[in-house]
Design an enzyme around this catalytic site. Structure first.
Site, PDB file in Angstrom:
ATOM      1  N   GLU A  82       0.762  -1.176   0.041  1.00  0.00           N
ATOM      2  CA  GLU A  82       0.157  -0.057   0.127  1.00  0.00           C
ATOM      3  C   GLU A  82       0.979   1.489   0.118  1.00  0.00           C
ATOM      4  OE1 GLU A  82      -3.228  -0.074  -0.216  1.00  0.00           O
ATOM      5  OE2 GLU A  82      -3.842   1.779   0.592  1.00  0.00           O
ATOM      6  N   ASP A  83       1.966   1.194   0.771  1.00  0.00           N
ATOM      7  CA  ASP A  83       2.606   2.513   1.136  1.00  0.00           C
ATOM      8  C   ASP A  83       4.142   2.452   0.559  1.00  0.00           C
ATOM      9  OD1 ASP A  83       0.456   3.388   2.562  1.00  0.00           O
ATOM     10  OD2 ASP A  83       1.493   2.551   4.432  1.00  0.00           O
TER      11      ASP A  83
END
Ligand code: MN
Length: 498
Positions: A82-83
């Site tokens: 996600e990051d």
């Protein structure tokens, strides 16, 4: 496991409750190295902490509740796709399908955002959690460990976000932890949320507990010492005996039920005695009662009659030497681990499954059937997996929703249906007009018949006619829900066809 402490991967490894072999240690260490590199330069909102502290704390929480190497590995990687620049695909290549699918499950759960009224939000989230759980319960456990650390560092976020996250935690995550029997996480999540959602009452309750504990501490220490001696004399091997206080939020809830009268709360402060086996529990109860007079009607045997979430313990309230009431809880080490760590502790205790099942069978009538089946199936399923999650079978699904299936609308909304439900049932669940105008349906993009039996997780698209309404007598024969049946009959009656 203080959340503000900087920890290392060794802290995580030290807290793992399994015999860790070389292969698994290497797995965890390499996940850590990847996560550290991927998150390098990122900061949490706390500014002080490097981002890696968050996955490390998540992994530590998982280790403490007794989870195995693969879950801990996925916990370390849970924010990577996600990051960071590292993709899920790379995780799969490096760590395999199973770990990648755990990480993916956590990422997907993270995308659920608060919307709608409180109730709607609760149900929606709950359903999504359950759906995720149905494919792999470890996804939910990672999410809980992640949320716990987020709550512990919530002070660094802006007030608006604090409120949203605290509310979501109170409404969705704490109940799920409770449902899974993880009392320790449930209590901490509730207390942390309580602090943000109702700071005044939080401060009030905290002070009350602190004062009460201060007043009674001497007495408690005295009783603990006396009981220790007595139990030793009677030949009972005590694993642990200590004073304990109630979690703040559950204390506050209880106070509200008792006109805020602290005198009426008997289990505010108590003593927990942990012994080796079942027989010791009852012997200990006898010894406690011989030493201190019990309060009539306050002896609760949750060992032979476990609570719906599986909680087992004996509780008794005694008159202490100072004249105050005091709750004494007696249980085995295994029961204590189960009460604190719930479903997760079954990775440790799986081999004792039969015994536990017998307990449940004996008390079948004592707790609501549905609840019991739910917990039982979870436990059963859990123990089938084996001692560590290594043996976890790919694609295994819990069937505690045996009679339930979940299907998605093309927009991603979840429609909850009974087993063997058809596209017509689905259509009426969406809207009566969608049902009335249905002419065809697709499952995952492929045409299906209207009497098709929908499978769990399918995306169902209903094709409707703009100009015609189509309900027929035939439909009544194959639909499964009373909602659909009722709507079809209503239409036929109106048209004079019934
Ligand atoms: Mn996270």
């Amino acid at each position: 496991m203080s959340s503000h402490e900087e920890i290392t991967i060794d802290t995580v490894l030290k807290n793992i409750k399994f015999q860790l072999d070389f292969k698994n240690e290497a797995l965890i260490r390499s996940a850590y190295e990847l996560a550290e590199r991927a998150h390098l330069g990122q900061k949490r909102k706390s500014i002080i902490d490097a981002y890696i502290q968050h996955p490390l704390h998540t992994a530590l929480n998982l280790a403490i509740i007794g989870l195995g190497a693969k879950t801990i590995t996925a916990g370390l990687l849970h924010d990577v796709p996600e990051d960071t620049q590292v993709s899920l695909k790379e995780i799969e290549q490096k760590f395999g399908k199973e770990i990648a699918s755990l990480v993916d499950g956590v990422t997907k759960l993270g995308k659920i955002k608060l919307r709608g009224t409180k109730e709607e939000l609760y149900l929606e989230n709950l359903r999504k959690m359950f759906l995720a759980m149905a494919s792999d319960i470890r996804v939910v456990l990672i999410k809980l460990a992640d949320r716990l650390h987020n709550m512990e560092t919530l002070e660094y976020l802006p007030p608006e976000k604090q409120q949203r996250i605290a509310l979501e935690t109170m409404e969705v995550f704490a109940p799920i932890a409770n449902r899974l029997g993880i009392g320790e996480i449930k209590g901490r999540l509730e207390d942390l949320s309580f602090q943000y959602l109702d700071p005044e009452n939080y401060a009030y309750t905290e002070k009350l507990l602190h004062d009460q504990y201060g007043q009674r501490k001497k007495n408690i220490d005295r009783i603990v010492n006396e009981l220790k001696k007595e139990l030793l004399r009677e030949g009972i091997d005590v694993v642990a005996i200590f004073g304990r206080t109630k979690h703040l939020y559950s204390l506050f809830q209880k106070l509200k039920r008792h006109d805020m009268d602290i005198e009426k709360i008997y289990d505010l402060i108590g003593i927990r005695i942990i012994v080796h086996d079942l027989a010791n529990c009852y012997e200990t109860l006898g010894i406690v009662h011989k030493k201190y007079r019990p309060l009539v009607g306050r002896i609760k045997d949750y060992i032979s009659l476990p609570k719906p979430n599986g909680y087992q313990s004996i509780h008794t309230t005694i008159f202490g030497p100072g004249g105050d009431f005091l709750e004494v809880q007696i249980r085995t080490k295994k029961m204590d681990d189960e009460a604190e760590y719930g479903i997760a502790s079954h990775w440790i205790y799986s081999e004792k499954k039969r015994k536990l099942k017998n307990f449940f069978m004996k008390s079948k009538h004592a707790v609501p059937e549905e609840e019991l089946v739910w917990v039982n199936q979870l436990r059963e399923w859990q123990s089938d997996i084996g001692k560590d999650d290594q043996e976890f079978m790919e694609g295994l699904r819990i069937d505690f929703f045996k009679n339930h299936i979940f299907a998605f609308t093309p927009r991603g909304d979840i429609i909850d249906l009974p087993e063997d439900a058809t596209p017509i049932d689905f259509a009426y669940r969406v809207h009566s007009e969608v049902g009335n105008r249905a002419t065809g349906a697709k499952a995952n993009g492929k045409m299906i018949t209207l009497d098709y039996k929908i499978k769990n997780g399918e995306v169902i698209e209903i094709i409707t006619s703009r100009n015609h309404k189509n309900p027929s007598h035939d439909w009544i024969k194959f639909v499964r829900t009373s909602l659909a049946k009722g709507q079809i009959k209503k239409y036929l009656k109106k048209e004079g066809l019934l």
